[in-house]
Enzyme design. Structure first.
Site, PDB file in Angstrom:
ATOM      1  N   ARG A 151     -24.866  56.974 -28.374  1.00 51.32           N
ATOM      2  CA  ARG A 151     -24.000  57.772 -27.514  1.00 51.32           C
ATOM      3  C   ARG A 151     -24.845  58.555 -26.540  1.00 51.32           C
ATOM      4  O   ARG A 151     -25.734  59.300 -26.946  1.00 51.32           O
ATOM      5  CB  ARG A 151     -23.244  58.790 -28.387  1.00 51.32           C
ATOM      6  N   THR A 203     -22.729  62.187 -21.416  1.00 55.29           N
ATOM      7  CA  THR A 203     -21.392  61.640 -21.129  1.00 55.29           C
ATOM      8  C   THR A 203     -20.609  61.329 -22.398  1.00 55.29           C
ATOM      9  O   THR A 203     -19.395  61.154 -22.351  1.00 55.29           O
ATOM     10  CB  THR A 203     -21.511  60.325 -20.344  1.00 55.29           C
ATOM     11  N   ASP A 222     -24.918  64.885 -37.620  1.00 55.42           N
ATOM     12  CA  ASP A 222     -25.340  63.597 -37.054  1.00 55.42           C
ATOM     13  C   ASP A 222     -25.687  62.641 -38.188  1.00 55.42           C
ATOM     14  O   ASP A 222     -26.673  62.825 -38.902  1.00 55.42           O
ATOM     15  CB  ASP A 222     -26.542  63.824 -36.135  1.00 55.42           C
ATOM     16  N   ASP A 224     -29.233  60.905 -38.086  1.00 57.87           N
ATOM     17  CA  ASP A 224     -30.325  61.839 -38.424  1.00 57.87           C
ATOM     18  C   ASP A 224     -30.324  62.159 -39.912  1.00 57.87           C
ATOM     19  O   ASP A 224     -31.380  62.254 -40.542  1.00 57.87           O
ATOM     20  CB  ASP A 224     -30.181  63.138 -37.623  1.00 57.87           C
TER      21      ASP A 224
HETATM   22  C1  PRP Z   1     -23.185  58.070 -33.957  1.00 64.98           C
HETATM   23  C2  PRP Z   1     -22.380  57.330 -34.991  1.00 64.98           C
HETATM   24  C3  PRP Z   1     -21.470  56.474 -34.174  1.00 64.98           C
HETATM   25  C4  PRP Z   1     -21.234  57.315 -32.943  1.00 64.98           C
HETATM   26  C5  PRP Z   1     -19.850  57.875 -33.065  1.00 64.98           C
HETATM   27  O1  PRP Z   1     -24.185  57.275 -33.444  1.00 64.98           O
HETATM   28  O2  PRP Z   1     -23.147  56.601 -35.904  1.00 64.98           O
HETATM   29  O3  PRP Z   1     -22.022  55.227 -33.823  1.00 64.98           O
HETATM   30  O4  PRP Z   1     -22.203  58.367 -32.967  1.00 64.98           O
HETATM   31  O5  PRP Z   1     -19.515  58.556 -31.927  1.00 64.98           O
HETATM   32  P1  PRP Z   1     -18.360  58.083 -30.936  1.00 64.98           P
HETATM   33  O6  PRP Z   1     -17.201  57.700 -31.770  1.00 64.98           O
HETATM   34  O7  PRP Z   1     -18.116  59.319 -30.126  1.00 64.98           O
HETATM   35  O8  PRP Z   1     -18.883  56.952 -30.097  1.00 64.98           O
HETATM   36  P2  PRP Z   1     -25.281  57.831 -32.412  1.00 64.98           P
HETATM   37  O9  PRP Z   1     -24.844  57.601 -31.009  1.00 64.98           O
HETATM   38  O10 PRP Z   1     -25.615  59.239 -32.771  1.00 64.98           O
HETATM   39  O11 PRP Z   1     -26.508  56.870 -32.642  1.00 64.98           O
HETATM   40  P3  PRP Z   1     -27.446  56.729 -33.928  1.00 64.98           P
HETATM   41  O12 PRP Z   1     -26.602  56.158 -35.036  1.00 64.98           O
HETATM   42  O13 PRP Z   1     -28.471  55.766 -33.447  1.00 64.98           O
HETATM   43  O14 PRP Z   1     -27.995  58.074 -34.264  1.00 64.98           O
HETATM   44  N1  URA Z   2     -21.849  61.011 -34.343  1.00 61.41           N
HETATM   45  C1  URA Z   2     -22.246  61.606 -35.487  1.00 61.41           C
HETATM   46  O1  URA Z   2     -23.212  61.163 -36.132  1.00 61.41           O
HETATM   47  N2  URA Z   2     -21.574  62.678 -35.923  1.00 61.41           N
HETATM   48  C2  URA Z   2     -20.519  63.176 -35.252  1.00 61.41           C
HETATM   49  O2  URA Z   2     -19.927  64.176 -35.704  1.00 61.41           O
HETATM   50  C3  URA Z   2     -20.121  62.559 -34.056  1.00 61.41           C
HETATM   51  C4  URA Z   2     -20.805  61.470 -33.630  1.00 61.41           C
END
Ligand code: PRP
Ligand code: URA
Length: 365
Positions: A260, A264, A356, A359
Site C-alpha cells: 500500500r 495514497t 501493521d 511488521d
Molecule cells: C497490508 C496488508 C494488506 C493491506 C491491506 O499490506 O497485509 O495487504 O495492507 O490494506 P488495504 O486493504 O487498505 O489495501 P502492506 O501494504 O502493509 O504490505 P506488507 O504486507 O508488505 O507490509
Molecule cells: N494493513 C495493516 O497491516 N494493518 C492495517 O490496519 C491496515 C492495513
C-alpha cells in the site's frame, strides 16, 4: 451517484416520479421493482433487495417507498449497514443526513405529493454528513452491528462470513495485543488460518467410494478431486500459508506482491506468479488485513485477468470499508473473516485492528 430504488404497489406511482427526479439530478438508477400498481405485493421483498444493495456497496444510497413508509422503514433497518430514515418533510430529510448519515431514504407514497417528494429527495441527496459530534454516535451503531454480526450471508452470492468460533476469537484477541511477541504472533496467525480452513472449504464437493474396514466393506465419502489454489498477498498473507497447507497439503500456491502506498493508500503491484491452470482451480486469496480493500480488490482483479473464476477471500481482520469495496467491485466473491472491526483511522489502519500485520509477522517495525 448510484441509487437503488424499490417500492411495493402502494409506492409504485411515486417511485416512477422519483426515478424522473433522480435522472434530473444526474443519478444512476438501479430499480428493484415493483413494476406496476397491480397486483398487491409484499414490501419486505423489495425493501431487503434495496437495503442489501446499499449495505454491500453496490449502490451508494437507496430509496424505498410503501404506503406510509413505515413497513419499508422497519425492513430497511433490519439490515446491518443500512441507516434508513423515514422522512415526510424537508427538515427531517436534511437532519437525517446531517446528523444520522442516513443512506436509505424512506417515503410514504400515500402521504406525499409529487412536489414535496421532489424537494425531500433533492435535499437528502445534496446534504452531506456533518461529522463532528455525530461521528462517535454513528460509530456506536456500527460497532453494535459488528458485535451482533456472527454470520451475515448476503443474498445474490455476495456473502460476508464472520467466523465466531470461540477458539478463533480467543486467538484473535491475543494477536491484537501489542505486547504479543513476533514468535507468538506468527504461530497464532498460522493457527487461526488453520482453524478457518474448516469453514472456507465447507462447499467442497464429496463423492462416494468404498473401503474395507477390519469388519466389513462400507461406503465412505471422499473429496471429489477438487483442484485448489491458495494465493497469499505478500507480505502478510504468507503468515497464513502453512496453517492452511497443513490441512489441504495438495493445494498449489500462487503469490501476489502488493504494497500500500503510504500516501495514497492505493495498492502497488510488484509480483504475480500463479499456478498455470489457475482457471480450473478453487482459489483462496489470503491476507490477514482487509482495510480499505484496495489490495484485496486488486489481487482479485489480477487473478481474474489471468483466468481465475472461483475466488474466495480469506482475512483475519476486516474493516467495513474494505468489505464494501470488495463487494462493490467483486460482488460474487465471498469474504471469510475472523473479525469485522469498527472502522479505519485517518492513516487507513483498522480500528481496533492489530497494527501493521506485515511488521508484526516479520519483526520489521
Ligand atoms: C497490508 C496488508 C494488506 C493491506 C491491506 O499490506 O497485509 O495487504 O495492507 O490494506 P488495504 O486493504 O487498505 O489495501 P502492506 O501494504 O502493509 O504490505 P506488507 O504486507 O508488505 O507490509
Ligand atoms: N494493513 C495493516 O497491516 N494493518 C492495517 O490496519 C491496515 C492495513
Amino acid at each position: 451517484m448510484r441509487v437503488a430504488i424499490g417500492s411495493d404497489h402502494a409506492g409504485f406511482a411515486l417511485k416512477e416520479k422519483i426515478k424522473g427526479f433522480l435522472l434530473e439530478f444526474g443519478c444512476e438508477i438501479h430499480d428493484f421493482g415493483t413494476h406496476s400498481e397491480e397486483p398487491s405485493v409484499d414490501y419486505p421483498d423489495y425493501g431487503f433487495k434495496v437495503g442489501e444493495s446499499v449495505a454491500s456497496g453496490q449502490s451508494e444510497r437507496g430509496i424505498l417507498i410503501c404506503g406510509s413508509g413505515i413497513g419499508m422503514s422497519i425492513v430497511a433497518n433490519k439490515i446491518p449497514g443500512v441507516y434508513g430514515a423515514l422522512c415526510n418533510d424537508p427538515t427531517t430529510a436534511r437532519l437525517s443526513r446531517l446528523h444520522n448519515n442516513s443512506n436509505v431514504l424512506i417515503l410514504g407514497g400515500r402521504i406525499l405529493h409529487e412536489e414535496a417528494a421532489r424537494e425531500i429527495v433533492k435535499i437528502w441527496l445534496e446534504t452531506p454528513f456533518e461529522g463532528g459530534r455525530h461521528v462517535a454516535r454513528f460509530k456506536k451503531i456500527e460497532s453494535y452491528e459488528s458485535q451482533m454480526a456472527t454470520f451475515t450471508p448476503r443474498p445474490n452470492g455476495n456473502p460476508l462470513i464472520i467466523l465466531d468460533h470461540p477458539l478463533i476469537q480467543h486467538k484473535v484477541g491475543i494477536i491484537r495485543d501489542k505486547n504479543t511477541s513476533v514468535k507468538e504472533f506468527r504461530e497464532l496467525v498460522q493457527e487461526i488460518a488453520g482453524l478457518m480452513v474448516y469453514e472456507i472449504t465447507r462447499a467442497l464437493s464429496l463423492e462416494e467410494t468404498e473401503v474395507e474396514t477390519p469388519i466389513n466393506r462400507t461406503k465412505v465419502l471422499t473429496l471429489s478431486g477438487k483442484k485448489l489454489a491458495i494465493v497469499p498477498i505478500l507480505r502478510a498473507g504468507l503468515g497464513m500459508v502453512e496453517g492452511i497447507l497443513r490441512l489441504i497439503p495438495n493445494a498449489k500456491v500462487g503469490h501476489i506482491g502488493l504494497y500500500r502506498d503510504p500516501e495514497t493508500l492505493l495498492p502497488v503491484e510488484y509480483y504475480c506468479k500463479l499456478p498455470g491452470d489457475i482457471e480450473e482451480r478453487d482459489i483462496f486469496i489470503l491476507d490477514p488485513m482487509l482495510a480499505t480493500g484496495g489490495s484485496s480488490a486488486a489481487a482479485i482483479d489480477l487473478i481474474k485477468k489471468r483466468g481465475g473464476r472461483k475466488i474466495t477471500l480469506v482475512c483475519l481482520i476486516s474493516a467495513p470499508e474494505g468489505v464494501a469495496l470488495v463487494h462493490r467491485n467483486h460482488p460474487e466473491v465471498p469474504i471469510f473473516t475472523a473479525a469485522l472491526d469498527s472502522h479505519l483511522n485517518d492513516h487507513g489502519y483498522i480500528v481496533p485492528g492489530l497494527g501493521d500485520a506485515g511488521d508484526r509477522l516479520f519483526g520489521t517495525k
